[in-house]
Each structure stands twice: as C-alpha cells, then as structure tokens.
Design a protein around this motif. Structure first.
Motif, mmCIF file in Angstrom:
data_model
loop_
_atom_site.group_PDB
_atom_site.id
_atom_site.type_symbol
_atom_site.label_atom_id
_atom_site.label_comp_id
_atom_site.label_asym_id
_atom_site.label_seq_id
_atom_site.Cartn_x
_atom_site.Cartn_y
_atom_site.Cartn_z
ATOM 1 N N ASN A 159 0.860 -1.169 0.000
ATOM 2 C CA ASN A 159 0.000 0.000 0.000
ATOM 3 C C ASN A 159 0.899 1.222 0.000
ATOM 4 O O ASN A 159 2.107 1.117 0.253
ATOM 5 C CB ASN A 159 -0.918 0.010 1.218
ATOM 6 N N SER A 160 0.344 2.374 -0.282
ATOM 7 C CA SER A 160 1.168 3.582 -0.310
ATOM 8 C C SER A 160 0.346 4.787 0.095
ATOM 9 O O SER A 160 -0.889 4.767 0.068
ATOM 10 C CB SER A 160 1.776 3.793 -1.700
ATOM 11 N N ILE A 161 1.053 5.823 0.493
ATOM 12 C CA ILE A 161 0.427 7.113 0.769
ATOM 13 C C ILE A 161 1.059 8.154 -0.145
ATOM 14 O O ILE A 161 2.236 8.049 -0.499
ATOM 15 C CB ILE A 161 0.569 7.537 2.248
ATOM 16 N N ARG A 162 0.271 9.135 -0.518
ATOM 17 C CA ARG A 162 0.742 10.217 -1.377
ATOM 18 C C ARG A 162 0.545 11.534 -0.638
ATOM 19 O O ARG A 162 -0.554 11.863 -0.196
ATOM 20 C CB ARG A 162 -0.013 10.204 -2.702
ATOM 21 N N PHE A 163 1.640 12.284 -0.487
ATOM 22 C CA PHE A 163 1.583 13.561 0.212
ATOM 23 C C PHE A 163 1.040 14.644 -0.711
ATOM 24 O O PHE A 163 1.089 14.550 -1.938
ATOM 25 C CB PHE A 163 2.971 13.982 0.700
ATOM 26 N N GLN A 173 -11.679 -2.613 7.102
ATOM 27 C CA GLN A 173 -12.504 -1.714 6.298
ATOM 28 C C GLN A 173 -12.093 -0.259 6.463
ATOM 29 O O GLN A 173 -12.488 0.595 5.671
ATOM 30 C CB GLN A 173 -13.982 -1.884 6.675
ATOM 31 N N VAL A 174 -11.282 0.016 7.472
ATOM 32 C CA VAL A 174 -10.797 1.376 7.709
ATOM 33 C C VAL A 174 -9.553 1.605 6.850
ATOM 34 O O VAL A 174 -8.618 0.802 6.890
ATOM 35 C CB VAL A 174 -10.448 1.572 9.195
ATOM 36 N N PRO A 175 -9.481 2.682 6.065
ATOM 37 C CA PRO A 175 -8.257 2.971 5.299
ATOM 38 C C PRO A 175 -7.047 3.029 6.225
ATOM 39 O O PRO A 175 -7.092 3.658 7.288
ATOM 40 C CB PRO A 175 -8.548 4.332 4.669
ATOM 41 N N ARG A 176 -5.977 2.391 5.822
ATOM 42 C CA ARG A 176 -4.770 2.387 6.654
ATOM 43 C C ARG A 176 -3.565 2.079 5.789
ATOM 44 O O ARG A 176 -3.666 1.466 4.730
ATOM 45 C CB ARG A 176 -4.855 1.328 7.748
ATOM 46 N N VAL A 177 -2.412 2.472 6.282
ATOM 47 C CA VAL A 177 -1.148 2.062 5.687
ATOM 48 C C VAL A 177 -0.153 1.898 6.820
ATOM 49 O O VAL A 177 -0.164 2.668 7.791
ATOM 50 C CB VAL A 177 -0.649 3.070 4.629
ATOM 51 N N ILE A 178 0.673 0.863 6.729
ATOM 52 C CA ILE A 178 1.699 0.593 7.731
ATOM 53 C C ILE A 178 3.051 0.888 7.099
ATOM 54 O O ILE A 178 3.430 0.253 6.106
ATOM 55 C CB ILE A 178 1.643 -0.866 8.216
ATOM 56 N N LEU A 179 3.762 1.861 7.649
ATOM 57 C CA LEU A 179 5.111 2.175 7.177
ATOM 58 C C LEU A 179 6.078 1.314 7.981
ATOM 59 O O LEU A 179 6.533 1.700 9.059
ATOM 60 C CB LEU A 179 5.395 3.662 7.356
ATOM 61 N N ASN A 180 6.357 0.128 7.459
ATOM 62 C CA ASN A 180 7.018 -0.902 8.269
ATOM 63 C C ASN A 180 8.539 -0.856 8.199
ATOM 64 O O ASN A 180 9.202 -1.886 8.262
ATOM 65 C CB ASN A 180 6.506 -2.284 7.871
ATOM 66 N N GLN A 235 5.130 13.793 -2.868
ATOM 67 C CA GLN A 235 5.927 12.655 -2.422
ATOM 68 C C GLN A 235 5.034 11.423 -2.223
ATOM 69 O O GLN A 235 3.833 11.552 -1.963
ATOM 70 C CB GLN A 235 6.607 12.964 -1.092
ATOM 71 N N SER A 236 5.636 10.228 -2.294
ATOM 72 C CA SER A 236 4.925 8.980 -2.029
ATOM 73 C C SER A 236 5.797 8.087 -1.152
ATOM 74 O O SER A 236 7.032 8.116 -1.241
ATOM 75 C CB SER A 236 4.590 8.241 -3.326
ATOM 76 N N LEU A 237 5.156 7.311 -0.310
ATOM 77 C CA LEU A 237 5.839 6.328 0.522
ATOM 78 C C LEU A 237 5.126 4.992 0.379
ATOM 79 O O LEU A 237 3.889 4.928 0.343
ATOM 80 C CB LEU A 237 5.831 6.751 1.996
ATOM 81 N N ILE A 238 5.920 3.913 0.305
ATOM 82 C CA ILE A 238 5.373 2.562 0.177
ATOM 83 C C ILE A 238 5.282 1.918 1.552
ATOM 84 O O ILE A 238 6.203 2.020 2.365
ATOM 85 C CB ILE A 238 6.251 1.703 -0.742
ATOM 86 N N GLY A 239 4.158 1.261 1.810
ATOM 87 C CA GLY A 239 3.981 0.501 3.040
ATOM 88 C C GLY A 239 3.144 -0.735 2.758
ATOM 89 O O GLY A 239 3.117 -1.240 1.638
ATOM 90 N N THR A 240 2.481 -1.222 3.766
ATOM 91 C CA THR A 240 1.575 -2.357 3.610
ATOM 92 C C THR A 240 0.244 -2.003 4.242
ATOM 93 O O THR A 240 0.142 -1.060 5.028
ATOM 94 C CB THR A 240 2.131 -3.635 4.275
ATOM 95 N N GLY A 241 -0.770 -2.804 3.928
ATOM 96 C CA GLY A 241 -2.074 -2.567 4.541
ATOM 97 C C GLY A 241 -3.195 -3.088 3.683
ATOM 98 O O GLY A 241 -3.504 -2.520 2.639
ATOM 99 N N LEU A 242 -3.793 -4.190 4.103
ATOM 100 C CA LEU A 242 -4.932 -4.770 3.383
ATOM 101 C C LEU A 242 -6.180 -3.969 3.730
ATOM 102 O O LEU A 242 -6.976 -4.360 4.571
ATOM 103 C CB LEU A 242 -5.105 -6.238 3.779
ATOM 104 N N ALA A 243 -6.336 -2.835 3.068
ATOM 105 C CA ALA A 243 -7.437 -1.940 3.402
ATOM 106 C C ALA A 243 -7.794 -1.099 2.182
ATOM 107 O O ALA A 243 -6.977 -0.908 1.279
ATOM 108 C CB ALA A 243 -7.033 -1.037 4.571
ATOM 109 N N PRO A 244 -9.029 -0.562 2.163
ATOM 110 C CA PRO A 244 -9.448 0.276 1.035
ATOM 111 C C PRO A 244 -8.766 1.638 1.086
ATOM 112 O O PRO A 244 -8.190 2.023 2.105
ATOM 113 C CB PRO A 244 -10.957 0.402 1.251
ATOM 114 N N PRO A 245 -8.850 2.407 -0.003
ATOM 115 C CA PRO A 245 -8.249 3.737 -0.021
ATOM 116 C C PRO A 245 -9.136 4.739 0.707
ATOM 117 O O PRO A 245 -10.302 4.469 1.009
ATOM 118 C CB PRO A 245 -8.175 4.045 -1.517
ATOM 119 N N THR A 246 -8.578 5.898 0.971
ATOM 120 C CA THR A 246 -9.408 6.995 1.466
ATOM 121 C C THR A 246 -10.370 7.409 0.356
ATOM 122 O O THR A 246 -10.073 7.258 -0.835
ATOM 123 C CB THR A 246 -8.535 8.191 1.883
ATOM 124 N N ILE A 247 -11.516 7.909 0.735
ATOM 125 C CA ILE A 247 -12.597 8.114 -0.227
ATOM 126 C C ILE A 247 -12.332 9.316 -1.136
ATOM 127 O O ILE A 247 -11.660 10.276 -0.760
ATOM 128 C CB ILE A 247 -13.945 8.306 0.501
#
Length: 634
Positions: A190-194, A303-310, A198-210
């Motif tokens: 999974n990833s987050i975009r600032f 079901q809650v959007p999440r990302v783990i920066l592991n 910028q973008s960071l890669i992580g993990t997280g079996l979850a849906p995206p933010t809406i």
C-alpha cells in the motif's frame, strides 16, 4: 490428561479421495478430559464439532477445499482459491478449544480417525515443550501417531513456530512428516501520497481513502487531551483521550510500540479507535526502538483505510513531512495542520516471482536430545511448504481472532498453514499410488523437493534481521515440488518393524520399556545405529572415527533404470558409496551403503547430499547432516 499446546485448535483430516459431491464426510468432537478437568464450558466452547476458533476451517480448506472459490473479505474479492486436493473428502476431529486442550482428547481423536479409515492426518498441533531423552519418542501422542502410521495413515504435523532459534522443533519423531513454512511471493503493498507529491510505500490490506482527495494529517499525541501520557495515546488503543473536534475527518498517525509486540495492543483496536473518533483512516509508523519489519497483524483485512510504514526510513520521512507542515505555538502546542495525504488501495496483490524463503518463525532443527544429550539421528523438519499470507476459509462465528470476526476467509501465517499444503499433496500422491506406504509418500516428496531457487542459487532463510543460506535444519529436504513427487523414481520405504528397531537403538530404551509402550519387544538382531533407519535423509549426530550407514531403495518408476550415485561431502567427512553405479528393475529393491570417515572435528553440524541420477531423467536427492565429534576410531 497432559495439557497440549495448540498451534491449531482443531484437527482436520483428508481421507480417501475420489469423485463425490460431499466434501465433509464426518465431524466429531472430543472433550472428555477437558470436561473432567472442569475447563470445558459448553456455552463458550460448543459441545459439537463446530469450529469456534477458525483455524481448523482454515487448514482443512487449504488441504482439500473446493476448486476456484472466490475469496471475499470485507466485501472485496481477493481472487480465487483452491485446496491442494480439491477432490478429497474431509473428516474433522475437534479436540482443542480456546483454552487449549488435553493430550488424552487429542489421542482419542487420532484413534477415532484411524478407526474411520482416513488416509492422511493433518495435525497443526504440538506439545508445549519437547522432553529430552527417550521419553520424547515414547510419550503417548508420539506412540499414538506411530500406531496410526502402522495402520497406513500418513501423519503430517506442523514443525512449530519457534524459529529462527535452533532446536525449536515440536514435531520430532521419524514416523511423522514435520513441515516447515516458507514465505510466498505474494505481496499486498500500500502507499500514501503527500500533498507535495511525495509517495511512501507501506503495507495494509485496506481500502483507499474516499474520493481521491487529500486529508489533513494529525499525530495522535497532537489531537489528544494534554494530561494523558504521550506513550499511552501514540498506539491509538483507546478512543477516550482523543478530542473529537480535532480528529474528525483527519488521517491519524499512530505508532507501532512494544505493546504490539507483547500483544497488549493490536492493529484491530487501532482501526476500532479510528472508527469511533470519526477519523478518515490511520498511518502506522515504527517506534525507533523496535525497528522490526514484520508487524503483527499487518496482513489482517480491515474496512478502515490504513497504511503501515514498516521500516524506519519511511516512518522518518512521514514525520519529517508532518513536522515541517504543522504550525505550533511557542509552548509546542499545534495550532494548524497543513500536512495532507491520501491512502491508496492496498487490496491488490503483486507478485515478485521470487523463490521461497524460510519464514523467520518456522522452527528449526536439529532434532530432540537422546539420553546421552546428543541430538537424535533424525532430520527435522522433514519438508517445507508455503505458510505465510495464506488465504483460506474461516469460521464466520469464530471468537478466535477479533481481526477476522464475521469473515468467511482469512489471511494467516504459520507452520499450521504450511502443514495442510503437504497433507493435500500427500492425498494426491495417495490417489496416484494407493498402495504406497506413508513413508513412501514422504520419501517421494523429500527426494524431489527444490533445494535451490535456481541452479546454483540457494534458497535463503529469514533470521531475525537478515537472510542467510539454508541448511536441512531450516527446511528439511527442501521446498515441496508436487509435480515431481508423483514420479520420484526411487523411494526409501519404512514400516512399523523398522521404527521399532529404531526405538530399540535409542539409548536407555530397553526391551521392557518397549513392551510397555509398543506391545512388542526388541528384536534379537538389532541394527547398529539409529542412523540406519531407512529414511530419505542421513543424519549422524555423533560421528566418532567412522560409521557405515545403509539405505534400501525401491524402483517405483515405470521402467528399469540405471543410476549413478554422486556425493557432496559435508565438511570434515569423507564419504564412499557402494555401489556407485547400479541398475534396478521395476518394483525391485537394493541396498546402498555409505562409509563415513571423520577427517576433521567441527563445533557444529556440517551438511552435504547424496544424489541418484537415473538414465530415465529421475533425480533422487538425499540430504546429509553430520556432527563430527572425533576423528579417532572406536
């Protein structure tokens, strides 16, 4: 009524396979010992075969679940799954419960399974600890499984989750197929975009933010009441300290602290907290004092959007972006949140196509100690199969794991998950070769297993913070190769009388103890060494000077075949094999003798292999493990 540690709470079996629309042909539960001890609660533990935990459903479906079943979790289709032997039938024997269970109930379940005529017994259970000395092989469960083997039932058992420590094996007897676990090449990134791109890669079996929009980001400690200790709020385990007006609609930064490692905190509770406070989702960063990349609960569907920066690099990058975009007063109190980000979809799998790697948690050999405090002449684990991030069925009413409550599928890891892979493959081999003994089926899987990623590139093993080359004490004979195991060329066959001979050679096991335990005495003519047990491996735990080791091979191919025997010697040992070249007819057997001579002592085991190369393209590989104690003769 000894307490029995559970790796898995229910016992699942795969009986004879064949065309049938009925999948589960039997289901029973066993709890007399638990009831007698006063621990069984019928309102909580179900006085029925119902799986109140979920692990039994998971392992049973891995072994013999139907073909092409859609994997639905939290209303998302993760793909399609099949059991290893989808045509097999399943009989379930429930003997363990949320409070664990009792050995006598497990023994009763195994006894019933044998009486019912099952072909393969899948046991993702083990003892709390393994006793040293001959009592390990003569304890009640090991003997029950020996008699199951005598009845023609192949027993497959989880090696344990005590890795990467050495000698952490919980499945140790030579008549049992002990399974190590590998990680798979499937990843859920999974990833987050600032807001600044910028973008960071992580993990997280979850849906995206809406909506694909950017949300304000706030650290948990910055949006909680000031009179609460920061460490108590950083893990986001309690909704009460959060100030609702500050958190609503924001992405909250939480921290993976030591509380998660000790299971005092869980990712599921973080998700529950985020839902209660009305936040848009959460980002989990690593505590600098942990720096451990395998986060507990990282593969749980939410079901809650999440990302783990592991990892610390990504976690530090997030904190740098957040702090540089957060306005604070002179006293350090935040007065404006300008950092924005959005979480992408983490539910789509990617595949690395990399070779299997021994999972860090998978228990390692060598095997248990005998009465002389030497490890036994038995290679453990036996074989390796996929055990990490395994999708399989789940009991939707299960109380076993709050992460997966009310789900029909779960993504789990452990040697419990690797074990039914081997059980299902064994069922397929049994269908192809119904007359083969349990030892023959195990031999076929061992001698055809993959021991390298690609030619010349060894399979690696996870240690605590690194990858290392494997040894047979990490993965046994190697990573199972089902297509080759169907046609192994040669097998090493073993029967009940040979296991009796093995036990009679174990130090401090005498004729009287054998009669009490097994019902038969020791033969008048004994073999010389435990290492002479006819397994598809050679283990010598105490080589003093020299030793002769004998193996008997049987041609199970369709044609007569000529074999050349090659040996890669362990360090400190010279090995001569006789014969080096032989021709063997279909269904015929012959002996092969190894002469081991110690040339240099070592402070640990060293490893090699014996390879039979046939002119009909069969390659039969036998791992060798030797501990040289002395180069002097006897």
């Amino acid at each position: 009524m000894n307490r029995c540690y559970k790796i898995l709470r229910t016992v699942a079996l795969t009986p004879s396979i064949g065309p049938s629309s009925i999948k589960i042909v039997g289901a029973q539960y066993f709890a007399r010992a638990a009831i007698a001890a006063g621990e069984f609660n019928s309102t909580r533990d179900y006085a029925s075969p119902f799986d109140a935990d979920g692990h039994g459903s998971h392992t049973a479906s891995t072994a013999a679940g139907n073909h092409g079943i859609p994997v639905m979790a939290n209303n998302f289709n993760y793909g399609y799954a099949s059991g290893m032997a989808p045509g097999a039938q399943i009989s379930v024997y429930k003997a363990l419960y949320p409070f664990r269970g009792y050995m006598s109930d497990v023994v009763a379940a195994v006894d019933q399974a044998v009486e019912d005529g099952v072909d393969v017994l899948s046991l993702s259970i083990g003892p709390a600890s393994v006793p040293s000395g001959p009592s390990a092989f003569l304890n009640v469960l090991e003997l029950e499984l020996l008699f199951a083997t005598k009845a023609g039932v192949l027993v497959v058992q989880a090696a344990g989750n005590g890795g990467p420590s050495s000698s952490s094996i919980l499945s140790f007897s030579p008549w049992i197929t002990s399974v190590a676990a590998s990680i798979t090449d499937r990843r859920y990134n999974n990833s987050i975009r600032f807001g600044d791109g910028q973008s960071l890669i992580g993990t997280g079996l979850a849906p995206p933010t809406i909506g694909g929009v950017f949300f304000q980001v706030a650290a948990a400690a910055d949006v909680c009441q000031r009179n609460i200790t920061a460490g108590l709020v950083e893990s986001c385990q309690d909704a009460d300290p959060f100030i609702r007006s500050l958190v609503r609609g924001k992405l909250i930064i939480c921290t993976y602290t030591f509380d998660f490692e000790s299971e005092a905190a869980t990712i599921a509770t973080v998700a529950d907290t985020i839902s209660k406070i009305g936040a848009a989702g959460f980002i989990l960063t690593m505590d600098p004092d942990i720096g451990y990349e395998q986060i507990k609960g990282a593969t749980v569907t939410l079901q809650v959007p999440r990302v783990i920066l592991n990892n610390m690099e990504s976690s530090s990058a997030l904190w740098e972006y957040y702090n540089s975009n957060t306005m604070r007063s002179r006293s350090g109190i935040d007065i404006g949140f300008r950092a924005t980000t959005r979480i992408l979809d983490g539910r789509e799998a990617t595949y690395t196509w990399s070779a299997p790697v021994v999972a860090s948690y998978s228990s390692r050999g060598p095997d248990v100690n005998n009465a002389l405090l030497e490890t036994a002449d038995v290679l453990k684990p036996t074989i390796m199969a996929p055990g990490s991030s395994i999708w399989a069925a789940w009991s939707s009413n299960s109380e076993g794991d709050q992460y997966i409550k009310e789900q029909n599928f779960a993504l789990l890891s452990g040697t419990s998950m690797a074990t039914p892979h081997i059980a299902g493959i064994a069922a397929l081999i049994k269908q192809k070769h119904p007359d083969w003994s349990p030892a023959a089926i195990t031999s076929a899987m061992m001698t055809t297993a993959n021991f390298s990623a690609t030619p010349g590139v060894p399979i690696l093993a996870q240690q605590k913070n690194k990858l290392s080359p494997t040894t047979p004490f990490d993965f046994g004979a190697g990573s199972v190769n089902p297509s080759k195991a169907i046609d192994p060329g040669l097998i090493f066959d073993t029967y009940f009388k040979h296991y009796v001979q093995f036990l009679c050679i174990v130090p401090d096991v005498d004729d009287m103890s054998m009669r009490r335990a097994v019902g038969v005495g020791c033969p008048s003519k004994k073999t010389d060494w435990c290492s002479d047990l006819n397994t598809a491996s050679v283990t010598v735990s105490n080589l003093v000077g020299s030793r002769k080791v004998t193996r008997r091979v049987t041609n199970v191919g369709e044609l007569d075949e000529k074999y050349i025997v090659l040996v890669r010697e362990p360090f400190g040992v010279n090995i001569t094999v006789r014969p080096q070249v032989f021709k063997i007819s279909v269904n015929a057997s012959r002996h092969v003798t190894l002469f081991l001579v110690a040339t240099q002592t070592a402070n640990s085991y060293t490893f090699g292999e014996m390879v039979f190369e046939g002119n009909n393209n069969h390659v039969v590989r036998v791992p060798i493990a030797v501990y040289v104690s002395s180069t002097l003769g006897f």
